[in-house]
Design an enzyme around this catalytic site. Structure first.
Site, mmCIF file in Angstrom:
data_model
loop_
_atom_site.group_PDB
_atom_site.id
_atom_site.type_symbol
_atom_site.label_atom_id
_atom_site.label_comp_id
_atom_site.label_asym_id
_atom_site.label_seq_id
_atom_site.Cartn_x
_atom_site.Cartn_y
_atom_site.Cartn_z
ATOM 1 N N LYS A 90 54.216 30.136 46.883
ATOM 2 C CA LYS A 90 55.505 30.080 46.204
ATOM 3 C C LYS A 90 56.478 29.198 46.969
ATOM 4 O O LYS A 90 57.081 28.279 46.403
ATOM 5 C CB LYS A 90 56.059 31.506 46.145
ATOM 6 N N ARG B 162 61.466 37.364 47.701
ATOM 7 C CA ARG B 162 60.083 37.546 47.229
ATOM 8 C C ARG B 162 59.099 37.323 48.365
ATOM 9 O O ARG B 162 59.341 36.507 49.255
ATOM 10 C CB ARG B 162 59.756 36.518 46.149
ATOM 11 N N GLY C 82 49.520 44.178 45.759
ATOM 12 C CA GLY C 82 49.715 45.184 46.807
ATOM 13 C C GLY C 82 50.826 44.800 47.759
ATOM 14 O O GLY C 82 51.282 45.593 48.561
ATOM 15 N N MET D 117 54.824 43.329 48.550
ATOM 16 C CA MET D 117 56.108 43.694 47.984
ATOM 17 C C MET D 117 56.466 42.836 46.770
ATOM 18 O O MET D 117 56.213 41.648 46.743
ATOM 19 C CB MET D 117 57.193 43.527 49.039
ATOM 20 N N ARG E 242 52.704 26.986 39.669
ATOM 21 C CA ARG E 242 51.413 27.209 40.325
ATOM 22 C C ARG E 242 50.319 26.704 39.388
ATOM 23 O O ARG E 242 50.588 26.418 38.212
ATOM 24 C CB ARG E 242 51.207 28.683 40.635
ATOM 25 N N HIS F 122 14.982 46.181 36.628
ATOM 26 C CA HIS F 122 14.062 45.627 35.636
ATOM 27 C C HIS F 122 14.816 45.151 34.406
ATOM 28 O O HIS F 122 14.656 44.025 33.941
ATOM 29 C CB HIS F 122 13.023 46.694 35.269
ATOM 30 N N SER G 276 8.532 28.428 47.568
ATOM 31 C CA SER G 276 9.635 28.821 46.696
ATOM 32 C C SER G 276 10.132 30.167 47.191
ATOM 33 O O SER G 276 9.366 31.132 47.262
ATOM 34 C CB SER G 276 9.154 28.920 45.249
ATOM 35 N N CYS H 295 13.579 30.684 43.644
ATOM 36 C CA CYS H 295 13.429 31.175 42.275
ATOM 37 C C CYS H 295 13.902 32.605 42.107
ATOM 38 O O CYS H 295 13.737 33.196 41.060
ATOM 39 C CB CYS H 295 11.993 31.015 41.798
ATOM 40 N N TYR I 1 15.303 22.210 45.181
ATOM 41 C CA TYR I 1 15.741 22.686 43.865
ATOM 42 C C TYR I 1 16.063 24.168 43.882
ATOM 43 O O TYR I 1 15.665 24.899 44.782
ATOM 44 C CB TYR I 1 14.674 22.392 42.796
HETATM 45 C C1 PEP Z 1 11.765 37.211 43.897
HETATM 46 O O1 PEP Z 1 11.277 38.146 44.504
HETATM 47 O O2 PEP Z 1 12.816 36.661 44.240
HETATM 48 C C2 PEP Z 1 11.134 36.706 42.680
HETATM 49 C C3 PEP Z 1 11.580 35.617 42.098
HETATM 50 O O3 PEP Z 1 10.131 37.432 42.158
HETATM 51 P P1 PEP Z 1 10.298 38.791 41.330
HETATM 52 O O4 PEP Z 1 11.753 38.957 41.026
HETATM 53 O O5 PEP Z 1 9.483 38.633 40.109
HETATM 54 O O6 PEP Z 1 9.769 39.793 42.272
#
Ligand code: PEP
Ligand code: MG
Length: 894
Positions: free
Chosen positions: A27, A96, A105, A107, A340, A456, A763, A830, A850
């Site tokens: 501010k 302020r 939180g 003043m 802002r 899951h 990976s 992954c 990647y």
């Molecule tokens: C992981 O464990 O990060 C993975 C990609 O495999 P999954 O989630 O299928 O165990």
């Protein structure tokens, strides 16, 4: 000599400016900056965060502060022609708080500081409105007493209510000035009684009381908790801005309002906001009176409106960013009270960024950095109609975004049946298992009362791009009775609900949703992002349809195809169960032979969808018990179909039962124990590849072995795969394929050098790597993880945002060691973290090739990878001088 702690702004001059956010707070820095560039701002001064830090450290004000504040007050008196405590023209100020980072939180604002029994009379005379003067006075006493003296607001409210009863009126505004004057007396008696001291009449005392209260508010419980949660250092401190008052409630030629320089929902380049005639700032926010659209100001206050348009354009040009401003018009004169950066919806963020490049305000790289990757996901899924009214039944974790309405069902079989009849259903379960897959496919959305972001249900739903809310703890699900109870409200099968996977809410009834529309500007921005990033983005996809969708979203290959999902669909589960129930190898091979053509067809579909791009196929991973029947009824049913004794099934279920299945017979351990499974999968992969190649498809296969912890595990499986490749492909076919491994166990990370001698790519399975490094079960974390996060034991859910210190360290070690054995080793991620912007930044920084994520996260990851690349790009090269100017100068207040 420049002041140490106090920064003055007024009469066209300002100490400090927008670069001094750390010192003056957002501010204060912007008030100074606006003054500097000639925007009309009421004069004032800001006491720096440095003074706050000194006060909190020493428990008293730093020596120089008193003199500096006094000098600033004198200067303010000179610039305004008013005097603090003056009987003719009293100077009144607002006080302020404001740190470098916005923080609830702290003043709130105190308005009209400087009022006392004498100055209130002067204000009444000067304004010609005693009611206005006394109303300001009683509000000031109330506010000051609450935040500085600790007398709760409600005690004052009670007195106000009492006065209204005496006068027999409903609204505050119906009270006369004499009533308000009498209230002031009552307020002061209350303060004296509660604090044992008189309300401070002396404006200088009032000012110091307020300054100290702001400093102290840095350490209120709420502020401290907020900092813990948001990783804001405790030693930043807050600044205090003291600004001369201007009034929007001085009659029909006055008013106050808030505005965005562009439309924050659509991004349209047109001032957007609202204002109220004859009102104070808080009236706009409080919603007591309905504000007018800013356009109407043109008619009501034409001169001020014209000036406002100019000022907002100047601010945008100066900050090179959309602004959110607060203003007041006092007797026809416009004043800016704050500016802002304007918060905006995803669609607006994209449009504003691209438009600003067209307007030559910012560079393409800056435009890319202006859009929050996380926010982008909002644009990709169906979403709730923002205009719809909603009743919230329950709230859980927003596991997979989007929105869907349907009738509640509690059983996957019912979901399947009703979907087949064309009904829209929402599957509600306490949790899901692979057994429920057909029901999940059939449902429009999935809700679970248990489980976390990598349960899951969450993983499967995200993979399918299906809206999902998990861990809705306030929902009691009783599948056997077919009901769920949320806060006393019973939800039965067939009831309509709407699930908002973007916010985690479950809403009553059918709420309208709208289709996502990807604008041209979205594609333009993504093009710039792609040009800026260096890391590839792949997708996790298990079906040709998902692969196709992901490709449309810009995926550059498949980083993870979970082959087990192919076994859950329809009749396939039967053959899979037959395979598991087989006693001899021969029986097992016979069952596998039934699965082979199905897998082959799936793989071929995926290769076609990904023509010319790499496809990583992972061999079977989950423990076999996940495929077995869970209930007696299910076992009986299976016994009938397979013409076997039910006892044989129960025996198999018993045989496969494990205490810690996640650490049991799963991953490569399955293929090592039953090599015929790996053989079948490899055969399906290479036969599909061969068929696709013969149809002219450019196939790039990467076969991935899961859960390797020891290089020998890898070698054993690799041999099976290569043998099969040779058998299928013969020696003439030129199919370049790689065999690599997931790194998802700490031991694999620590022995990466040895593994990389054999494996052609890595990976990181960061889901399992997080689970095994932290020793926190992916499926059971819901019982304590929320507490850990709320209480700052963990900064974030480690299954969503990578734990850099632990899991990240292992990833770094494995990357370094892996590449020491094989310098060009291809390395990706992954796990779920592949689609999380903060984690993506880490992966970029350590040089991974990647990331791979679910289809709907692909654009998020593309943008996040661009951000990470731009932030780490060396800034020294001359061509960059315009390119990646740091964003901080453009960051306005809090
Ligand atoms: C992981 O464990 O990060 C993975 C990609 O495999 P999954 O989630 O299928 O165990
Ligand atoms: Mg895994």
């Amino acid at each position: 000599m420049p002041n140490a702690f106090v920064y003055y702004f007024g009469a066209g001059h300002a100490d400090g400016g927008r670069a001094d956010k750390a010192l003056l707070g957002g501010k204060g820095a912007n008030l100074a900056e606006m003054t500097r560039i000639g925007i009309p701002v009421p004069p004032g001064f800001t006491i720096s965060t440095e003074a706050c830090r000194a006060f909190l450290r020493e428990k008293k004000h730093p020596k120089a502060l008193r003199g500096e504040v006094e000098a600033a007050v004198r200067r303010l008196e000179k610039d305004t022609g008013k005097k603090l405590g003056g009987t003719e023209h009293p100077l009144l100020v607002s006080v302020r708080s404001g740190g470098a980072v916005s923080m609830p939180g702290m003043m709130d604002t105190i308005l009209n500081l400087g009022l006392n029994d004498t100055t209130v009379e002067a204000l009444a005379r000067a304004s010609g409105e005693p009611r206005f003067a006394y109303d300001s006075y009683r509000r000031f006493i109330q506010m000051y007493s609450d935040v500085v003296l600790g007398v709760p607001q409600k005690d004052f409210e009670a007195l106000l209510e009492g006065r209204k009863i005496i006068r027999d009126v409903e609204a505050d505004t119906a009270l006369e000035w004499e009533d308000l004057k009498a209230l002031v007396v009552e307020y002061k008696i209350l303060v004296a009684r509660e604090t044992g001291q008189k309300f401070p009449e002396n404006p200088t005392d009032q000012l110091w009381g307020a300054i100290e209260a702001v400093f102290r508010s840095w350490n209120t419980d709420r502020a401290v908790a907020y900092r813990r949660l948001n990783n804001i250092p405790d030693d930043l401190g807050t600044a205090v801005s003291v600004v001369s008052m201007v009034y929007g409630n001085m009659g029909g030629d006055s008013g106050t309002g808030v505005a965005f320089t562009r439309n924050p929902s659509t991004g349209e380049k047109k001032i957007f906001g609202e204002f109220l005639i004859n009102a104070q700032g808080e009236d706009v926010v409080a919603g007591i009176r309905t504000p007018l659209l800013i356009r109407e100001m043109e008619r009501a206050l034409p001169t001020a409106y014209k000036e406002l348009l100019q000022v907002q354009a100047t601010l945008e040009r100066h900050y090179r960013e959309m602004q959110d401003i607060e203003f007041t018009v006092e007797k026809g004169r416009l004043y800016l009270l704050q500016t802002r950066i304007g918060k905006r919806a995803a669609a607006a963020a994209v449009k504003v960024a691209v438009d600003m490049v067209d307007e030559a305000l910012i560079t393409r790289e800056e435009a890319v950095l202006r859009v929050d990757p996380q926010q982008l996901e909002q644009l990709l899924h169906r979403r709730l109609d923002p205009a719809a009214e909603t009743v919230v039944l329950s709230t859980g974790l927003p596991a997979s975004p989007g929105a869907a309405s349907g009738q509640v069902v509690f059983s996957p079989d019912v979901a399947h049946e009703r979907n087949a009849k064309g009904d829209a259903v929402i599957l509600i379960r306490s949790e899901t298992s692979p057994d429920d897959f057909h029901g999940m496919v059939a449902a429009r959305a999935i809700v679970t009362s248990r489980g976390g972001m990598t349960s899951h249900a969450a993983v499967v739903a995200r993979g399918m791009g299906k809206c999902c809310v998990v861990g809705a703890h306030d929902l009691e699900v009783d599948e056997s009775r077919g009901i769920a109870i949320a806060h006393g409200r019973v939800i039965r099968e067939g009831d309509w609900v709407t699930v908002d996977g973007t916010t985690g809410r479950i809403l009553l009834g059918k709420v309208a949703t709208v289709e996502p529309e990807l604008s041209d500007q979205f594609h333009i921005l993504m093009g710039w992002a792609d040009a800026a990033r260096t890391m590839k983005v792949r997708t996790n996809a298990d079906t040709p349809a998902d692969a196709q969708k992901a490709r449309e979203f810009g995926a550059e290959g498949i980083g993870l195809c979970r082959t087990e999902h192919m076994f859950f669909e329809g009749d396939r589960i039967i053959s899979m169960r037959e395979m598991i129930l087989a006693v001899t190898e021969q029986e097992r091979r016979a069952a596998l032979a039934k699965l082979l053509p199905m897998q082959r067809a799936d793989f071929k579909g995926i290769f076609k969808a990904m023509d010319g791009l790499p496809v990583t196929i992972r061999l079977l991973d989950p423990p076999l018990h996940e495929f077995l029947p869970r209930s007696e009824e299910d076992s009986r049913h299976l016994a009938q179909i397979l013409h076997i004794d039910e006892a044989q099934i129960l025996h198999a279920v018993e045989r496969h039962r494990e205490n810690n299945p996640m650490l049991g017979l799963r991953g490569c351990r399955l293929g090592i124990t039953y090599p015929e499974i790996t053989q079948m999968q490899a055969q399906a992969i290479f036969e599909a590849a061969l068929e696709a190649m013969q149809e002219g498809i450019d196939v790039q296969v990467e076969v991935m072995i899961p859960l390797v912890g020891n290089v020998k595990e890898f070698s054993r499986q690799e041999e099976v795969i290569r043998d099969m490749a040779e058998r299928v492909l013969g020696s003439d076919t030129k199919l370049p394929y790689l065999v690599g491994t997931m790194i998802e166990l700490p031991r694999a990370a620590l022995t990466a050098r040895a593994i990389a001698e054999e494996a052609e790519f890595f990976s990181f399975g960061t889901n399992d790597l997080t689970q095994t490094t932290l020793g926190i079960s992916r499926d059971d974390a819901g019982t304590f993880l929320p507490y850990y996060i709320e209480n700052g034991i963990l900064p974030d859910d480690p299954f969503q945002v990578l734990d850099r210190e632990g899991v990240g360290r292992l990833i770094e070690i494995a990357t370094r060691e892996g590449r020491s054995a094989r310098p060009r080793l291809k390395i990706g991620v992954c796990g779920e973290h592949g689609g999380d912007p903060r984690s993506v930044e880490f992966f970029q920084n350590i040089g991974l090739d990647y990331v791979s994520c679910s289809p709907f996260r692909v654009p998020v990851a593309r943008l996040a990878a661009a951000h990470a690349a731009l932030r780490t790009k060396p800034k020294s090269s001359p061509s960059d001088s315009e390119g990646i100017r740091p964003l901080t100068p453009a960051v306005a207040g809090d």
